[in-house]
Scaffold this motif. Sequence first.
Motif, PDB file in Angstrom:
ATOM      1  N   LEU A  20       0.855  -1.204   0.098  1.00 24.76           N
ATOM      2  CA  LEU A  20       0.136   0.027   0.023  1.00 24.76           C
ATOM      3  C   LEU A  20       0.985   1.299   0.075  1.00 24.76           C
ATOM      4  N   SER A  21       0.346   2.204  -0.592  1.00 27.38           N
ATOM      5  CA  SER A  21       1.062   3.588  -0.928  1.00 27.38           C
ATOM      6  C   SER A  21      -0.059   4.599  -0.196  1.00 27.38           C
ATOM      7  N   CYS A  22       0.676   5.772   0.467  1.00 25.77           N
ATOM      8  CA  CYS A  22      -0.089   6.748   0.848  1.00 25.77           C
ATOM      9  C   CYS A  22       0.829   8.151   0.376  1.00 25.77           C
ATOM     10  N   ALA A  23       0.018   8.665  -0.253  1.00 29.08           N
ATOM     11  CA  ALA A  23       0.679   9.868  -0.847  1.00 29.08           C
ATOM     12  C   ALA A  23       0.162  11.238  -0.052  1.00 29.08           C
ATOM     13  N   THR A  24       0.965  12.099   0.494  1.00 35.45           N
ATOM     14  CA  THR A  24       0.425  12.901   1.378  1.00 35.45           C
ATOM     15  C   THR A  24       0.991  14.297   1.003  1.00 35.45           C
ATOM     16  N   SER A  25       0.306  15.346   1.234  1.00 37.79           N
ATOM     17  CA  SER A  25       0.591  16.648   0.972  1.00 37.79           C
ATOM     18  C   SER A  25       1.409  17.490   2.181  1.00 37.79           C
ATOM     19  N   GLY A  26       1.189  16.644   3.345  1.00 39.14           N
ATOM     20  CA  GLY A  26       1.888  17.251   4.448  1.00 39.14           C
ATOM     21  C   GLY A  26       3.361  16.821   4.820  1.00 39.14           C
ATOM     22  N   ARG A  27       4.070  17.631   5.512  1.00 41.35           N
ATOM     23  CA  ARG A  27       5.355  17.295   5.892  1.00 41.35           C
ATOM     24  C   ARG A  27       5.673  17.260   7.521  1.00 41.35           C
ATOM     25  N   ARG A  28       6.415  16.468   7.814  1.00 36.90           N
ATOM     26  CA  ARG A  28       6.811  16.397   9.272  1.00 36.90           C
ATOM     27  C   ARG A  28       5.738  15.865  10.268  1.00 36.90           C
ATOM     28  N   TYR A  29       4.860  15.063   9.756  1.00 32.13           N
ATOM     29  CA  TYR A  29       3.843  14.386  10.189  1.00 32.13           C
ATOM     30  C   TYR A  29       4.184  13.126  10.678  1.00 32.13           C
ATOM     31  N   ALA A  30       3.918  12.620  11.680  1.00 28.54           N
ATOM     32  CA  ALA A  30       3.870  10.974  12.125  1.00 28.54           C
ATOM     33  C   ALA A  30       2.706  10.469  11.068  1.00 28.54           C
ATOM     34  N   MET A  31       3.016   9.120  10.509  1.00 21.39           N
ATOM     35  CA  MET A  31       2.050   8.498   9.762  1.00 21.39           C
ATOM     36  C   MET A  31       1.755   7.377  10.261  1.00 21.39           C
ATOM     37  N   GLY A  32       0.321   6.951  10.128  1.00 17.51           N
ATOM     38  CA  GLY A  32       0.057   5.541  10.489  1.00 17.51           C
ATOM     39  C   GLY A  32      -1.150   4.852   9.446  1.00 17.51           C
ATOM     40  N   TRP A  33      -0.845   3.642   9.794  1.00 19.03           N
ATOM     41  CA  TRP A  33      -2.071   2.910   9.136  1.00 19.03           C
ATOM     42  C   TRP A  33      -2.898   2.231   9.973  1.00 19.03           C
ATOM     43  N   PHE A  34      -4.338   2.178   9.696  1.00 11.91           N
ATOM     44  CA  PHE A  34      -5.204   1.591  10.264  1.00 11.91           C
ATOM     45  C   PHE A  34      -6.261   0.794   9.381  1.00 11.91           C
ATOM     46  N   ARG A  35      -6.911  -0.212   9.868  1.00 12.93           N
ATOM     47  CA  ARG A  35      -7.855  -0.922   9.338  1.00 12.93           C
ATOM     48  C   ARG A  35      -8.945  -1.216   9.824  1.00 12.93           C
ATOM     49  N   GLN A  36     -10.165  -1.317   8.889  1.00 12.71           N
ATOM     50  CA  GLN A  36     -11.588  -1.496   9.476  1.00 12.71           C
ATOM     51  C   GLN A  36     -12.269  -2.524   8.664  1.00 12.71           C
ATOM     52  N   ALA A  37     -12.482  -3.899   9.384  1.00 11.75           N
ATOM     53  CA  ALA A  37     -13.538  -4.729   8.808  1.00 11.75           C
ATOM     54  C   ALA A  37     -14.793  -4.591   9.040  1.00 11.75           C
ATOM     55  N   PRO A  38     -15.610  -4.871   8.215  1.00 14.86           N
ATOM     56  CA  PRO A  38     -17.137  -4.611   8.391  1.00 14.86           C
ATOM     57  C   PRO A  38     -17.508  -5.151   9.879  1.00 14.86           C
ATOM     58  N   GLY A  39     -18.268  -4.049  10.319  1.00 16.33           N
ATOM     59  CA  GLY A  39     -18.917  -4.204  11.615  1.00 16.33           C
ATOM     60  C   GLY A  39     -17.951  -4.247  12.661  1.00 16.33           C
ATOM     61  N   LYS A  40     -16.729  -3.826  12.368  1.00 16.57           N
ATOM     62  CA  LYS A  40     -15.644  -3.725  13.493  1.00 16.57           C
ATOM     63  C   LYS A  40     -15.115  -2.307  13.621  1.00 16.57           C
ATOM     64  N   GLU A  41     -14.607  -2.088  14.830  1.00 16.62           N
ATOM     65  CA  GLU A  41     -13.739  -0.903  15.029  1.00 16.62           C
ATOM     66  C   GLU A  41     -12.709  -0.560  14.229  1.00 16.62           C
ATOM     67  N   ARG A  42     -12.196   0.535  13.879  1.00 23.45           N
ATOM     68  CA  ARG A  42     -11.000   1.085  13.169  1.00 23.45           C
ATOM     69  C   ARG A  42      -9.806   0.635  14.148  1.00 23.45           C
ATOM     70  N   ASP A  43      -8.947  -0.463  13.779  1.00 27.95           N
ATOM     71  CA  ASP A  43      -7.695  -0.683  14.346  1.00 27.95           C
ATOM     72  C   ASP A  43      -6.360  -0.409  13.789  1.00 27.95           C
ATOM     73  N   PHE A  44      -5.450  -0.116  14.989  1.00 30.59           N
ATOM     74  CA  PHE A  44      -4.317   0.132  14.599  1.00 30.59           C
ATOM     75  C   PHE A  44      -3.312  -0.983  13.832  1.00 30.59           C
ATOM     76  N   VAL A  45      -2.718  -0.423  12.832  1.00 34.89           N
ATOM     77  CA  VAL A  45      -1.764  -1.588  12.213  1.00 34.89           C
ATOM     78  C   VAL A  45      -0.144  -1.224  12.356  1.00 34.89           C
ATOM     79  N   ALA A  46       0.021  -0.107  11.989  1.00 37.15           N
ATOM     80  CA  ALA A  46       1.457   0.427  11.981  1.00 37.15           C
ATOM     81  C   ALA A  46       1.654   1.809  11.841  1.00 37.15           C
ATOM     82  N   ALA A  47       2.660   2.421  12.356  1.00 38.51           N
ATOM     83  CA  ALA A  47       3.065   3.752  12.357  1.00 38.51           C
ATOM     84  C   ALA A  47       4.520   4.089  12.291  1.00 38.51           C
ATOM     85  N   ILE A  48       4.947   5.221  11.887  1.00 37.20           N
ATOM     86  CA  ILE A  48       6.139   5.655  11.641  1.00 37.20           C
ATOM     87  C   ILE A  48       6.401   7.019  11.967  1.00 37.20           C
ATOM     88  N   THR A  49       7.170   7.542  12.728  1.00 35.41           N
ATOM     89  CA  THR A  49       7.789   9.056  12.897  1.00 35.41           C
ATOM     90  C   THR A  49       8.062   9.634  11.632  1.00 35.41           C
TER      91      THR A  49
END
Length: 123
Positions: A20-49
């Motif tokens: 997966l790729s995420c193109a961002t217009s921001g700089r100096r932000y911590a970035m995270g990936w989350f996921r959400q399955a049907p009927g479930k909460e949005r859960d943390f997957v991974a993050a990077i400073t």
Amino acid sequence: QVQLVESGGGLVQAGGSLRLSCATSGRRYAMGWFRQAPGKERDFVAAITWSGGSTTYADSVKGRFTISRDNAKNTVYLQMNSLKPEDTAVYYCAAGIISTVQAMRVRYEYDYWGQGTQVTVSS
């Protein structure tokens, strides 16, 4: 306003890989990936400073997923290997000004979100 655009989702068989790729217009932000399955909460997957010097992963993906970033391209990646059917979800990237690695695991610490990309893993 920071814009985030995910890409790279799709259908893959169990044991396969996706990036997966995420193109961002921001700089100096911590970035995270989350996921959400049907009927479930949005859960943390991974993050990077923002510097890329520190990362953190959910236990369920540790050793299989790798988060990285290329600040020259303003892009964050999530390499997903050994995919399992339970990895099926909509994956979202997020950006925030977050001061600790532990806080990067918390959904509410993020200010900006992408529209999501579907990942489906068939058994």
